[in-house]
Design an enzyme around this catalytic site. Structure first.
Site, PDB file in Angstrom:
ATOM      1  N   CYS A  85       3.636 -30.575 -28.933  1.00 43.23           N
ATOM      2  CA  CYS A  85       4.525 -31.618 -28.431  1.00 43.23           C
ATOM      3  C   CYS A  85       3.915 -32.157 -27.394  1.00 43.23           C
ATOM      4  CB  CYS A  85       5.888 -30.827 -28.208  1.00 43.23           C
ATOM      5  SG  CYS A  85       7.380 -32.071 -27.994  1.00 43.23           S
ATOM      6  N   HIS A 194       7.371 -27.695 -33.521  1.00 46.54           N
ATOM      7  CA  HIS A 194       7.147 -26.522 -32.527  1.00 46.54           C
ATOM      8  C   HIS A 194       6.890 -25.137 -33.278  1.00 46.54           C
ATOM      9  CE1 HIS A 194       8.182 -28.460 -28.629  1.00 46.54           C
ATOM     10  NE2 HIS A 194       8.613 -29.375 -29.386  1.00 46.54           N
ATOM     11  N   GLU A 196       6.027 -22.474 -31.956  1.00 47.72           N
ATOM     12  CA  GLU A 196       6.490 -21.438 -31.219  1.00 47.72           C
ATOM     13  C   GLU A 196       8.140 -20.932 -31.264  1.00 47.72           C
ATOM     14  OE1 GLU A 196       6.273 -24.296 -30.448  1.00 47.72           O
ATOM     15  OE2 GLU A 196       7.190 -24.904 -28.450  1.00 47.72           O
TER      16      GLU A 196
END
Lengths: 223, 79
Positions: A85, A194, A196
């Protein structure tokens, strides 16, 4: 295996990135953008957020931070680097990755679970996947539209530099549904979605994102 | 102190959704004669001494604008 996670003023997802590194079985190392100290890490993650408030352009000022200049130098020698991002925006602004990220075509911030196709399963950050594999991870951005001149996009496609592509809907109008790209040597990867945030069943839509963080373990051991 | 102005706009081939939104608002307000809007950035730099054109061009092209997607116009003081 030590993986650094850089915190900039305005980083939001450094804690989640740190947790993903730990869950993958590596030792996370906190790095501060203003220091010239990579603390001997084997790889680096640039997390999401709004570094420097996205002033000037998203990622533009962070790309000129002292530590990022060190990351650029080490990446050119083959150190694996992942930008997520805002981290992807920083890598494009730093010149490590081609293209640019700009305002979403529909002008809205988009936050949803997003299906992706892994196009390249042979980069430092994607060997835990199979080429063509579909994964679902969160996407959340307002300036996530990947753009480049048509000739440059043709060249990137020809060189197989598109690492990840949006499927089942493009959240921001990115050219050719590009969600992430890789450096020519496959060591540097940037993507807007994302991974994560998708590493545990309790908090994510899947655990599909963990593969980015386990892949790099093999990449560093194999190097 | 000499004043240098730098204008930055998206390249013509890069779509500008903010400019499009402004254009649509103008249409709603009855300004049908406006056929296109491109939104950009305007920087005003106060520079000590005689501005160094080469240095300012470098500043404009490497930080103020992203040459991948933006065009830049540098306005140095007269004389």
């Amino acid at each position: 295996m030590r993986i650094g996670v850089i915190t900039f003023p305005g980083s939001l997802d450094d804690v989640d990135a740190t947790r993903a590194v730990r869950l993958a079985g590596a030792e996370p190392v906190a790095l501060w953008h203003a220091e010239h100290d990579l603390k001997g890490v084997d790889a680096v993650v640039l997390p999401g957020g709004f570094s420097y408030g996205d002033y000037l352009r998203a990622g533009a000022i962070a790309a000129r931070a002292p530590l990022v200049q060190d990351v650029v130098d080490r990446a050119r020698q083959g150190m694996p680097v992942l930008g997520i991002c805002n981290g992807f925006q920083v890598l494009c602004e730093s010149g490590l990755l081609p293209g640019a990220l700009t305002r979403n075509a529909h002008l809205h911030f988009r936050n949803r679970d997003q299906a992706l196709r892994i196009e390249r399963a042979d980069t430092a950050w994607t060997t835990s996947y199979a080429a063509g594999q579909r994964i679902v991870v969160p996407v959340k951005n307002g300036e996530g539209r990947y753009v480049a001149a048509d000739a440059d996009l043709d060249r990137l496609e020809g060189e197989g530099r598109v690492a990840v592509r949006y499927v089942e809907g493009n959240p921001n109008g990115s050219s050719r549904d590009i969600a992430g790209v890789t450096s020519a040597d496959g060591r540097v990867v940037g993507l807007m979605p994302h991974p994560e945030h998708a590493v545990e069943d309790l908090t994510g839509p899947s655990t599909d994102g963990l593969g980015f963080f386990t892949s790099v373990l093999e990449a560093v051991v194999g190097a | 102190m000499p004043r240098v102005v730098v204008d930055v706009v998206l390249k013509p081939e890069i779509s500008d959704p903010q400019g499009q939104a402004v254009l649509q608002a103008l249409g709603r307000l009855g300004h049908d004669g406006v056929r296109g809007v491109r939104q950009g950035k305007h920087f005003v730099l106060d520079v000590e001494g005689t501005p160094d054109a080469a240095e300012l061009r470098q500043i404009a092209e490497t930080l103020l604008a992203n040459p991948v997607i933006e065009d830049v116009e540098l306005h140095l003081p007269e004389g």
